[in-house]
Design a protein around this motif. Structure first.
Motif, PDB file in Angstrom:
ATOM      1  N   LEU A   1      11.930  16.761   6.403  1.00 44.67           N
ATOM      2  CA  LEU A   1      10.648  15.852   6.646  1.00 44.67           C
ATOM      3  C   LEU A   1      11.415  14.715   6.204  1.00 44.67           C
ATOM      4  N   THR A   2      11.639  13.358   6.650  1.00 44.89           N
ATOM      5  CA  THR A   2      11.926  12.798   6.731  1.00 44.89           C
ATOM      6  C   THR A   2      10.439  11.439   6.386  1.00 44.89           C
ATOM      7  N   ILE A   3      10.252  11.062   5.460  1.00 42.14           N
ATOM      8  CA  ILE A   3       9.356   9.813   5.885  1.00 42.14           C
ATOM      9  C   ILE A   3       9.827   8.316   5.175  1.00 42.14           C
ATOM     10  N   SER A   4       9.439   7.247   6.575  1.00 41.92           N
ATOM     11  CA  SER A   4      10.659   6.061   6.179  1.00 41.92           C
ATOM     12  C   SER A   4       9.385   4.841   6.862  1.00 41.92           C
ATOM     13  N   ARG A   5       9.314   3.464   6.406  1.00 38.84           N
ATOM     14  CA  ARG A   5       8.257   2.607   6.899  1.00 38.84           C
ATOM     15  C   ARG A   5       9.335   1.243   6.777  1.00 38.84           C
ATOM     16  N   ASP A   6       8.496   0.836   7.636  1.00 37.12           N
ATOM     17  CA  ASP A   6       9.070  -0.834   7.596  1.00 37.12           C
ATOM     18  C   ASP A   6       8.304  -2.258   7.554  1.00 37.12           C
TER      19      ASP A   6
ATOM     20  N   SER B   1       0.977  -1.254   0.329  1.00 36.16           N
ATOM     21  CA  SER B   1      -0.190   0.055   0.033  1.00 36.16           C
ATOM     22  C   SER B   1       0.607   1.507   0.081  1.00 36.16           C
ATOM     23  N   ALA B   2       0.360   2.081  -0.846  1.00 31.95           N
ATOM     24  CA  ALA B   2       1.221   3.443  -0.670  1.00 31.95           C
ATOM     25  C   ALA B   2       0.975   4.210   0.179  1.00 31.95           C
ATOM     26  N   MET B   3       0.897   4.772   1.526  1.00 33.31           N
ATOM     27  CA  MET B   3       1.080   5.441   2.467  1.00 33.31           C
ATOM     28  C   MET B   3       1.509   6.994   2.811  1.00 33.31           C
ATOM     29  N   SER B   4       0.259   7.820   3.031  1.00 36.13           N
ATOM     30  CA  SER B   4       0.619   8.913   2.880  1.00 36.13           C
ATOM     31  C   SER B   4       0.738   9.019   4.926  1.00 36.13           C
ATOM     32  N   TRP B   5       1.076  10.996   5.082  1.00 31.95           N
ATOM     33  CA  TRP B   5       0.968  11.838   6.344  1.00 31.95           C
ATOM     34  C   TRP B   5       0.173  12.978   5.709  1.00 31.95           C
ATOM     35  N   LEU B   6      -1.480  13.375   6.457  1.00 34.58           N
ATOM     36  CA  LEU B   6      -2.224  14.362   5.960  1.00 34.58           C
ATOM     37  C   LEU B   6      -1.741  15.059   7.431  1.00 34.58           C
ATOM     38  N   ARG B   7      -2.103  16.737   7.443  1.00 37.20           N
ATOM     39  CA  ARG B   7      -2.369  17.094   8.282  1.00 37.20           C
ATOM     40  C   ARG B   7      -3.360  18.169   8.269  1.00 37.20           C
ATOM     41  N   GLN B   8      -4.243  19.185   9.835  1.00 38.28           N
ATOM     42  CA  GLN B   8      -5.284  19.524   9.678  1.00 38.28           C
ATOM     43  C   GLN B   8      -4.859  20.473  10.837  1.00 38.28           C
ATOM     44  N   ALA B   9      -4.229  21.997   9.711  1.00 41.51           N
ATOM     45  CA  ALA B   9      -4.563  22.966  11.122  1.00 41.51           C
ATOM     46  C   ALA B   9      -5.618  23.528  11.857  1.00 41.51           C
ATOM     47  N   PRO B  10      -5.474  24.241  12.831  1.00 47.82           N
ATOM     48  CA  PRO B  10      -6.440  24.567  13.288  1.00 47.82           C
ATOM     49  C   PRO B  10      -7.172  25.419  12.218  1.00 47.82           C
TER      50      PRO B  10
ATOM     51  N   CYS C   1      -2.241   9.897   9.966  1.00 47.48           N
ATOM     52  CA  CYS C   1      -1.764   8.648   9.270  1.00 47.48           C
ATOM     53  C   CYS C   1      -2.619   7.714   8.719  1.00 47.48           C
ATOM     54  N   ALA C   2      -2.623   8.366   6.962  1.00 42.40           N
ATOM     55  CA  ALA C   2      -3.639   8.053   5.808  1.00 42.40           C
ATOM     56  C   ALA C   2      -2.804   6.210   4.579  1.00 42.40           C
ATOM     57  N   ILE C   3      -3.475   5.623   4.340  1.00 44.11           N
ATOM     58  CA  ILE C   3      -3.773   4.549   2.957  1.00 44.11           C
ATOM     59  C   ILE C   3      -4.130   5.619   1.953  1.00 44.11           C
ATOM     60  N   GLY C   4      -3.038   5.135   0.943  1.00 43.00           N
ATOM     61  CA  GLY C   4      -2.642   6.158  -0.265  1.00 43.00           C
ATOM     62  C   GLY C   4      -2.052   7.130  -0.203  1.00 43.00           C
ATOM     63  N   SER C   5      -1.868   7.787  -1.862  1.00 39.88           N
ATOM     64  CA  SER C   5      -1.216   8.175  -2.396  1.00 39.88           C
ATOM     65  C   SER C   5      -1.466   9.798  -3.127  1.00 39.88           C
ATOM     66  N   MET C   6      -0.656  10.580  -2.746  1.00 40.52           N
ATOM     67  CA  MET C   6      -0.849  12.008  -3.755  1.00 40.52           C
ATOM     68  C   MET C   6      -1.239  12.450  -3.976  1.00 40.52           C
TER      69      MET C   6
ATOM     70  N   TYR D   1       6.068   5.078  -1.490  1.00 36.51           N
ATOM     71  CA  TYR D   1       5.488   3.715  -1.928  1.00 36.51           C
ATOM     72  C   TYR D   1       5.717   2.876  -1.697  1.00 36.51           C
ATOM     73  N   MET D   2       5.327   1.460  -2.410  1.00 34.40           N
ATOM     74  CA  MET D   2       5.986   0.266  -1.928  1.00 34.40           C
ATOM     75  C   MET D   2       7.150   0.089  -2.395  1.00 34.40           C
ATOM     76  N   ASP D   3       7.373   1.148  -3.982  1.00 32.86           N
ATOM     77  CA  ASP D   3       9.000   0.858  -4.696  1.00 32.86           C
ATOM     78  C   ASP D   3       9.988   1.690  -3.348  1.00 32.86           C
ATOM     79  N   GLY D   4       9.589   2.592  -2.753  1.00 35.10           N
ATOM     80  CA  GLY D   4      10.794   2.635  -2.276  1.00 35.10           C
ATOM     81  C   GLY D   4      10.536   5.055  -2.416  1.00 35.10           C
ATOM     82  N   ARG D   5       9.989   4.845  -3.707  1.00 34.38           N
ATOM     83  CA  ARG D   5       9.864   6.490  -3.340  1.00 34.38           C
ATOM     84  C   ARG D   5       8.934   7.489  -2.580  1.00 34.38           C
ATOM     85  N   LYS D   6       9.556   8.064  -2.570  1.00 35.11           N
ATOM     86  CA  LYS D   6       9.184   8.891  -1.532  1.00 35.11           C
ATOM     87  C   LYS D   6       8.427  10.527  -2.002  1.00 35.11           C
TER      88      LYS D   6
END
Length: 118
Positions: A66-71, A31-40, A94-99, A51-56
């Motif tokens: 920022l540095t994103i990583s996954r295990d 699964s592609a994974m993302s971080w989202l944010r919501q400011a006040p 934390c969210a499932i999905g891509s940009m 992404y699954m292939d290592g792209r960030k």
């Protein structure tokens, strides 16, 4: 599906935080994974993706800080955030999905609050 974020808190400007996400109930490794944010008072915003292939990918407003990583063996994802600014104050999800997906439709956790203030 369950996504549980942790690692938020109060930090001074210029400080760092490392957010974590533990995932379960779906095939994390493919699964592609993302971080989202919501400011006040603001809408939901995409921050970073791995992404699954290592792209960030990173949002331009935080690129270089920022540095994103996954295990995949542990079904976990992290977001290292450095040189934090008051405008980075938000709930981070934390969210499932891509940009390329509509952030409003992405499955996400309950979030962790990051407050950047002196």
């Amino acid at each position: 599906v369950q996504l549980v974020e942790s690692g938020g808190g109060l930090v001074q400007p210029g400080g760092s935080l490392r957010l974590s996400c533990v995932a379960s109930g779906f095939t994390f490794s493919t699964s592609a994974m993302s971080w989202l944010r919501q400011a006040p008072g603001q809408g939901l915003e995409w921050v970073s993706a791995t992404y699954m292939d290592g792209r960030k990918f990173y949002t331009d407003s935080m690129k270089g800080r920022l540095t994103i990583s996954r295990d995949n063996a542990k079904n976990t994802m992290h977001l290292q955030m450095n040189d934090l600014r008051p405008e980075d104050t938000a709930v981070y999800y934390c969210a499932i999905g891509s940009m390329f997906q509509n952030v409003a439709t992405m499955v996400r956790g309950k979030g962790t609050l990051v407050t950047v203030s002196a």
